[in-house]
Motif scaffolding. Sequence first.
Motif, short mmCIF file in Angstrom:
data_model
loop_
_atom_site.label_atom_id
_atom_site.label_comp_id
_atom_site.label_asym_id
_atom_site.label_seq_id
_atom_site.Cartn_x
_atom_site.Cartn_y
_atom_site.Cartn_z
N LEU A 172 -39.68 5.74 -29.81
CA LEU A 172 -38.75 5.77 -28.69
C LEU A 172 -37.32 5.56 -29.20
O LEU A 172 -36.39 6.29 -28.82
N ARG A 173 -37.13 4.55 -30.04
CA ARG A 173 -35.80 4.29 -30.58
C ARG A 173 -35.27 5.48 -31.38
O ARG A 173 -34.08 5.81 -31.33
N ARG A 174 -36.17 6.12 -32.12
CA ARG A 174 -35.75 7.22 -33.00
C ARG A 174 -35.35 8.45 -32.18
O ARG A 174 -34.31 9.06 -32.43
N GLU A 175 -36.16 8.82 -31.20
CA GLU A 175 -35.90 10.05 -30.46
C GLU A 175 -34.88 9.86 -29.34
O GLU A 175 -34.18 10.80 -28.98
N LEU A 176 -34.83 8.65 -28.77
CA LEU A 176 -33.91 8.38 -27.68
C LEU A 176 -32.87 7.38 -28.17
O LEU A 176 -32.77 6.25 -27.68
N PRO B 38 -39.87 14.53 -24.91
CA PRO B 38 -40.18 13.68 -26.07
C PRO B 38 -41.38 14.19 -26.85
O PRO B 38 -42.28 14.84 -26.29
N GLY B 39 -41.40 13.88 -28.13
CA GLY B 39 -42.55 14.18 -28.94
C GLY B 39 -43.73 13.28 -28.58
O GLY B 39 -43.61 12.36 -27.77
N GLU B 40 -44.84 13.51 -29.22
CA GLU B 40 -46.07 12.80 -28.86
C GLU B 40 -45.95 11.30 -29.01
O GLU B 40 -46.35 10.53 -28.12
N GLU B 41 -45.39 10.83 -30.12
CA GLU B 41 -45.29 9.40 -30.35
C GLU B 41 -44.30 8.75 -29.40
O GLU B 41 -44.56 7.66 -28.85
N ALA B 42 -43.16 9.39 -29.18
CA ALA B 42 -42.19 8.84 -28.24
C ALA B 42 -42.74 8.85 -26.82
O ALA B 42 -42.51 7.90 -26.05
N ALA B 43 -43.48 9.90 -26.46
CA ALA B 43 -44.09 9.94 -25.13
C ALA B 43 -45.07 8.80 -24.94
O ALA B 43 -45.16 8.21 -23.85
N LEU C 52 -31.61 2.23 -19.66
CA LEU C 52 -30.43 3.10 -19.76
C LEU C 52 -30.70 4.31 -20.64
O LEU C 52 -30.16 5.40 -20.38
N ARG C 53 -31.53 4.16 -21.66
CA ARG C 53 -31.95 5.33 -22.45
C ARG C 53 -32.67 6.34 -21.55
O ARG C 53 -32.44 7.55 -21.65
N PHE C 54 -33.56 5.86 -20.70
CA PHE C 54 -34.31 6.77 -19.83
C PHE C 54 -33.36 7.56 -18.92
O PHE C 54 -33.58 8.75 -18.68
N LEU C 55 -32.30 6.92 -18.45
CA LEU C 55 -31.31 7.62 -17.65
C LEU C 55 -30.57 8.66 -18.49
O LEU C 55 -30.38 9.80 -18.06
N SER C 56 -30.12 8.25 -19.66
CA SER C 56 -29.33 9.15 -20.51
C SER C 56 -30.08 10.41 -20.90
O SER C 56 -29.50 11.48 -21.01
N TYR C 57 -31.39 10.26 -21.08
CA TYR C 57 -32.19 11.38 -21.57
C TYR C 57 -33.00 12.06 -20.46
O TYR C 57 -33.79 12.95 -20.73
N GLY C 58 -32.78 11.66 -19.20
CA GLY C 58 -33.44 12.33 -18.08
C GLY C 58 -34.94 12.23 -18.10
O GLY C 58 -35.64 13.19 -17.75
#
Length: 208
Positions: free
Chosen positions: A110-114, A127-132, A172-178
């Motif tokens: 999550l930290r890496r992709e977002l 998101p990719g599989e691990e981030a999802a 806030l990451r979830f907002l930024s990345y929709g």
Amino acid sequence: MALPVLVIGDKRKSSWSLRPWLALKYFDVAFDEVLLPLDTPQFREQIGRWSPTGKVPVLHHDGMVVWDSIAILEYADETFFGRRGWPSNAAARAHARAVSAEMHAGFAALRRELSFDLTRRGPALVPGEEAAADIARVQRLWREARTRYGRGGEFLFGGFSIADAMYAPVALRFLSYGITLDPTSAAYVRTIDAMPAVRAWRAAAEAE
């Protein structure tokens, strides 16, 4: 006695700095702020006088130096918050500490992709599989906390706690990345985003 000094990175990018800053603001603790923009000559030149690890955040108070976000939050709870930083109920408090520790140590994908960037503008991320999987785990944690302990308020354990400070940058990451969220998680993200201190931090990030 001099005010505590919180040394942070720039507000657009430093998610770890947001965590103690938000809690100090929420509990009305007066403190001085030193901002060192990340990845700049200023940061490299000045961080050594503040931080033994060369990283932010770090808190200076009464001759003490406390580094790492969760250590700062624990120290602040003992010193400034009147032990209001964790839920008063023992079971809820243990649960809040566990989910905070999981946030502190995990969710690498999550930290890496977002990556934290409050000024991000663009299409929603797929998101990719691990981030999802990380995103799904966060939502499970939020739902469980809200269902079991959060009925007395809008935060994870009812009233605001250190657990909310730990998860605010994720919201806030979830907002930024929709990121599409379940209803409980979406409502919690709105609660975090509406906090006056979060709005102040976001405005400063936009100004940067």
